[in-house]
Design a protein around this motif. Structure first.
Motif, PDB file in Angstrom:
ATOM      1  N   LEU A 204       6.425  47.991  52.837  1.00  0.00           N
ATOM      2  CA  LEU A 204       6.076  46.838  53.676  1.00  0.00           C
ATOM      3  C   LEU A 204       4.475  46.571  53.265  1.00  0.00           C
ATOM      4  CD1 LEU A 204       5.742  44.759  55.764  1.00  0.00           C
ATOM      5  CD2 LEU A 204       5.172  46.314  57.408  1.00  0.00           C
ATOM      6  N   VAL A 205       4.386  45.555  52.278  1.00  0.00           N
ATOM      7  CA  VAL A 205       3.078  45.261  51.838  1.00  0.00           C
ATOM      8  C   VAL A 205       2.485  44.092  52.458  1.00  0.00           C
ATOM      9  CG1 VAL A 205       2.078  44.791  49.552  1.00  0.00           C
ATOM     10  CG2 VAL A 205       4.298  46.107  49.484  1.00  0.00           C
ATOM     11  N   LEU A 206       1.224  44.547  52.985  1.00  0.00           N
ATOM     12  CA  LEU A 206       0.329  43.412  53.220  1.00  0.00           C
ATOM     13  C   LEU A 206      -0.944  43.245  52.972  1.00  0.00           C
ATOM     14  CD1 LEU A 206       0.886  44.281  57.278  1.00  0.00           C
ATOM     15  CD2 LEU A 206       2.019  42.565  55.971  1.00  0.00           C
TER      16      LEU A 206
ATOM     17  N   ILE B 249       9.064  32.226  56.111  1.00  0.00           N
ATOM     18  CA  ILE B 249       7.820  32.986  56.592  1.00  0.00           C
ATOM     19  C   ILE B 249       7.764  32.704  58.082  1.00  0.00           C
ATOM     20  CG2 ILE B 249       6.210  30.975  55.786  1.00  0.00           C
ATOM     21  CD1 ILE B 249       4.153  33.466  55.127  1.00  0.00           C
ATOM     22  N   GLY B 250       7.193  33.517  58.635  1.00  0.00           N
ATOM     23  CA  GLY B 250       6.835  33.325  60.189  1.00  0.00           C
ATOM     24  C   GLY B 250       5.337  33.857  60.695  1.00  0.00           C
ATOM     25  N   THR B 251       4.966  33.286  61.703  1.00  0.00           N
ATOM     26  CA  THR B 251       3.452  33.787  61.974  1.00  0.00           C
ATOM     27  C   THR B 251       3.583  34.814  63.042  1.00  0.00           C
ATOM     28  OG1 THR B 251       3.792  32.009  63.924  1.00  0.00           O
ATOM     29  CG2 THR B 251       2.689  31.270  61.938  1.00  0.00           C
ATOM     30  N   ALA B 252       2.736  35.576  62.878  1.00  0.00           N
ATOM     31  CA  ALA B 252       2.576  36.738  63.776  1.00  0.00           C
ATOM     32  C   ALA B 252       1.034  37.028  64.554  1.00  0.00           C
ATOM     33  CB  ALA B 252       2.772  38.057  63.028  1.00  0.00           C
TER      34      ALA B 252
ATOM     35  N   SER C 196       0.298  39.756  66.250  1.00  0.00           N
ATOM     36  CA  SER C 196       0.237  41.355  66.973  1.00  0.00           C
ATOM     37  C   SER C 196       1.096  42.147  65.774  1.00  0.00           C
ATOM     38  CB  SER C 196       0.968  41.449  68.206  1.00  0.00           C
ATOM     39  OG  SER C 196       2.290  41.139  68.197  1.00  0.00           O
ATOM     40  N   ALA C 197       0.650  43.279  65.727  1.00  0.00           N
ATOM     41  CA  ALA C 197       1.353  44.355  64.890  1.00  0.00           C
ATOM     42  C   ALA C 197       2.944  44.410  65.232  1.00  0.00           C
ATOM     43  CB  ALA C 197       0.734  45.715  65.007  1.00  0.00           C
ATOM     44  N   ALA C 198       3.512  44.221  66.362  1.00  0.00           N
ATOM     45  CA  ALA C 198       4.825  44.158  66.755  1.00  0.00           C
ATOM     46  C   ALA C 198       5.241  42.971  66.199  1.00  0.00           C
ATOM     47  CB  ALA C 198       5.164  44.338  68.478  1.00  0.00           C
ATOM     48  N   GLU C 199       4.744  41.820  66.315  1.00  0.00           N
ATOM     49  CA  GLU C 199       5.341  40.744  65.802  1.00  0.00           C
ATOM     50  C   GLU C 199       5.630  40.689  64.441  1.00  0.00           C
ATOM     51  OE1 GLU C 199       2.943  37.356  67.192  1.00  0.00           O
ATOM     52  OE2 GLU C 199       3.582  37.547  69.447  1.00  0.00           O
ATOM     53  N   ALA C 200       4.601  41.184  63.585  1.00  0.00           N
ATOM     54  CA  ALA C 200       4.877  41.382  62.392  1.00  0.00           C
ATOM     55  C   ALA C 200       5.811  42.403  61.931  1.00  0.00           C
ATOM     56  CB  ALA C 200       3.138  42.195  61.765  1.00  0.00           C
ATOM     57  N   GLN C 201       5.909  43.508  62.825  1.00  0.00           N
ATOM     58  CA  GLN C 201       6.993  44.174  62.180  1.00  0.00           C
ATOM     59  C   GLN C 201       8.325  43.519  62.374  1.00  0.00           C
ATOM     60  OE1 GLN C 201       6.553  47.799  61.086  1.00  0.00           O
ATOM     61  NE2 GLN C 201       8.574  47.081  60.450  1.00  0.00           N
ATOM     62  N   ARG C 202       8.426  42.831  63.603  1.00  0.00           N
ATOM     63  CA  ARG C 202       9.675  42.281  63.768  1.00  0.00           C
ATOM     64  C   ARG C 202      10.077  41.164  62.803  1.00  0.00           C
ATOM     65  NH1 ARG C 202       8.080  42.354  69.483  1.00  0.00           N
ATOM     66  NH2 ARG C 202       7.086  40.428  69.432  1.00  0.00           N
TER      67      ARG C 202
ATOM     68  N   GLY D  70      13.693  40.376  57.989  1.00  0.00           N
ATOM     69  CA  GLY D  70      13.796  39.647  56.362  1.00  0.00           C
ATOM     70  C   GLY D  70      13.038  38.568  56.372  1.00  0.00           C
ATOM     71  N   LYS D  71      11.677  38.398  57.181  1.00  0.00           N
ATOM     72  CA  LYS D  71      10.906  37.391  56.727  1.00  0.00           C
ATOM     73  C   LYS D  71       9.346  37.754  56.266  1.00  0.00           C
ATOM     74  CE  LYS D  71      12.792  33.676  59.744  1.00  0.00           C
ATOM     75  NZ  LYS D  71      12.283  32.565  60.819  1.00  0.00           N
ATOM     76  N   LEU D  72       8.818  36.948  55.554  1.00  0.00           N
ATOM     77  CA  LEU D  72       7.452  37.038  55.166  1.00  0.00           C
ATOM     78  C   LEU D  72       6.531  36.617  56.494  1.00  0.00           C
ATOM     79  CD1 LEU D  72       7.373  35.165  51.650  1.00  0.00           C
ATOM     80  CD2 LEU D  72       7.653  37.601  52.194  1.00  0.00           C
ATOM     81  N   ILE D  73       5.397  37.435  56.581  1.00  0.00           N
ATOM     82  CA  ILE D  73       4.440  37.382  57.730  1.00  0.00           C
ATOM     83  C   ILE D  73       3.094  36.727  57.465  1.00  0.00           C
ATOM     84  CG2 ILE D  73       3.348  39.111  59.069  1.00  0.00           C
ATOM     85  CD1 ILE D  73       5.313  41.150  57.984  1.00  0.00           C
ATOM     86  N   ALA D  74       2.784  35.843  58.421  1.00  0.00           N
ATOM     87  CA  ALA D  74       1.640  35.072  58.194  1.00  0.00           C
ATOM     88  C   ALA D  74       0.668  35.416  59.438  1.00  0.00           C
ATOM     89  CB  ALA D  74       1.657  33.748  58.263  1.00  0.00           C
ATOM     90  N   LEU D  75      -0.417  36.240  59.215  1.00  0.00           N
ATOM     91  CA  LEU D  75      -1.259  36.385  60.384  1.00  0.00           C
ATOM     92  C   LEU D  75      -2.814  35.620  59.788  1.00  0.00           C
ATOM     93  CD1 LEU D  75      -0.649  40.311  59.620  1.00  0.00           C
ATOM     94  CD2 LEU D  75      -0.687  39.541  61.834  1.00  0.00           C
ATOM     95  N   LYS D  76      -3.550  35.541  61.067  1.00  0.00           N
ATOM     96  CA  LYS D  76      -4.775  34.927  60.491  1.00  0.00           C
ATOM     97  C   LYS D  76      -5.855  35.526  60.876  1.00  0.00           C
ATOM     98  CE  LYS D  76      -3.351  30.078  62.626  1.00  0.00           C
ATOM     99  NZ  LYS D  76      -3.803  29.194  63.341  1.00  0.00           N
TER     100      LYS D  76
END
Length: 401
Positions: A36-38, A122-125, A127-133, A138-144
């Protein structure tokens, strides 16, 4: 953002690393693919809304200025990261604050609109839990994140608004002193945090937001480290060991950061003098407004930028020197206190690692240096998620009290 496209380079390097693989050991590319690469600092929102530009495509450095898009996120196995709400420093006046707040709100909305165009990818997260979900699905992760809290003016209640907008990380200051803190690259005014900046730290803790100390002065860093009830992060900073620049962090402070369970995210900037010629400065000014340029004006900007890369690159280091600095950082901080934030689309990128398609090379070199896939995974995402969870827990404790 510098020099020619390196899309073939990762495959070439990994092909040379086959001695690491055996019947019982995954290849470097397999290891990288399974991580998992962020990235903790993506300035890519500057490109959102550009005429004729498609975030879902896979561009190259030969035909575009951007270093991050969904196509190359898949190619380089960048699973996501913090998309930045950056606001340039302006006057510390009511009008300055009002203008900056309007800009920051619009940039936040721009990020939301862009992510909403690609819900299958891609989906928005928040929290850490949302990013992991999202990763599990199988989706990319968008945090702000917020780079420079200047738009808040003197109203800390606005932090709650941006938290509700999905922001989970923020830094107090950028390249000049503001109402919250001294910048690493300005003459001290507050000798660290201002009184309002100290209250900013407490409000960040109360809201469960990660404190980002990149760009802050050494004194401000020291004070945030002591005042914060949760570990802090430096989202895009380099070790001062590599180059003596105030934007970098010295080894003593790196160790203190580790003692407080924080992490420093290895950048590609300020490991040499910055070659900011008059022409490069002009192009940077145009780049900051790239979403307002026509397709023809964008093409001219890209052509001139790439031509200047050939004659006068912005940074004088290459990937080998970057890895020397990264390995030094890991040795000083430990694998539990290192992460990666190259400053993509914000001035980052060095010869040999010019966009995110080159990320598999980083994993290959870390394996060569003797780090295990589990240790590398700590650095590519585990430490960031741990700090997010710690910040969220601080908020829960505050609410309980």
């Amino acid at each position: 953002m510098i020099a020619r496209s390196l899309l073939i380079a990762p495959l070439a390097l990994l092909a040379g690393c086959t001695h690491l693989a055996s019947d019982n050991v995954d290849s470097p590319m397999d290891v990288h693919r399974n991580l998992l690469v962020l990235d903790t600092h993506l300035d890519t929102p500057i490109n959102f809304g550009r005429e004729g530009w498609d975030f879902a495509a896979s561009h190259t450095l030969a035909n575009d200025i951007a270093q991050v898009d969904l196509g190359r996120m898949a190619q380089g196995n960048l699973d996501g990261g913090f998309f930045v709400i950056y606001t340039a420093q302006g006057p510390l006046t009511p009008q300055g604050y009002e203008d900056a707040l309007q800009f920051a709100r619009e940039r936040s909305d721009t990020i939301d609109r862009e992510m909403a165009r690609h819900p299958a990818m891609i989906g928005t997260a928040t929290s850490a839990a949302e990013a992991q979900r999202l990763n599990d699905a199988g989706k990319l992760i968008a945090l702000k994140s917020i780079e420079n809290s200047y738009p808040l003016g003197e109203d800390l209640s606005l932090l709650k608004e941006f938290r509700q907008r999905g922001v989970s990380m923020a830094g107090p200051v950028h390249s000049a002193n503001n109402q919250f803190a001294d910048s690493a690259t300005d003459t001290p005014r507050w000798n660290g945090l201002s009184p309002l900046g100290q209250k900013w730290v407490a409000e960040m803790n109360r809201l469960g937001m990660v404190i980002d100390a990149s760009h802050a002065s050494d004194a401000a860093f020291d004070q945030m480290l002591e005042l914060s009830q949760a570990p802090i992060i430096l989202s895009h900073s380099s070790p001062r060991w590599a180059f003596d620049h105030p934007r970098n962090l010295d080894d003593t402070r790196i160790r203190k950061l580790a003692e407080h369970n924080g992490a420093i995210c290895m950048s590609t900037i300020y490991m040499s003098d910055m070659h900011l010629t008059d022409e490069r400065a002009e192009l940077f000014d145009r780049y900051e407004q790239i979403a307002e340029l026509s397709a023809a004006e964008q093409a001219d900007l890209i052509r001139r930028w790439r031509a200047l890369d050939q004659t006068d690159p912005m940074w004088s280091i290459d990937f080998d020197r970057y890895m020397e600095a990264a390995l030094h950082l890991i040795e000083v901080a430990g694998v539990d206190h290192v992460c990666f934030g190259a400053d993509w689309d914000g001035g980052g990128g060095i010869k040999g690692m010019m966009d995110i398609s080159a990320l598999p090379m980083l994993t290959a070199r870390l394996l060569e240096a003797g780090y295990t896939p589990e240790q590398i995974g700590q650095m590519t995402s585990g430490n960031v998620l741990r700090i997010m969870r710690a910040a969220e827990a601080t908020a829960n404790v505050t609410e309980a009290n």
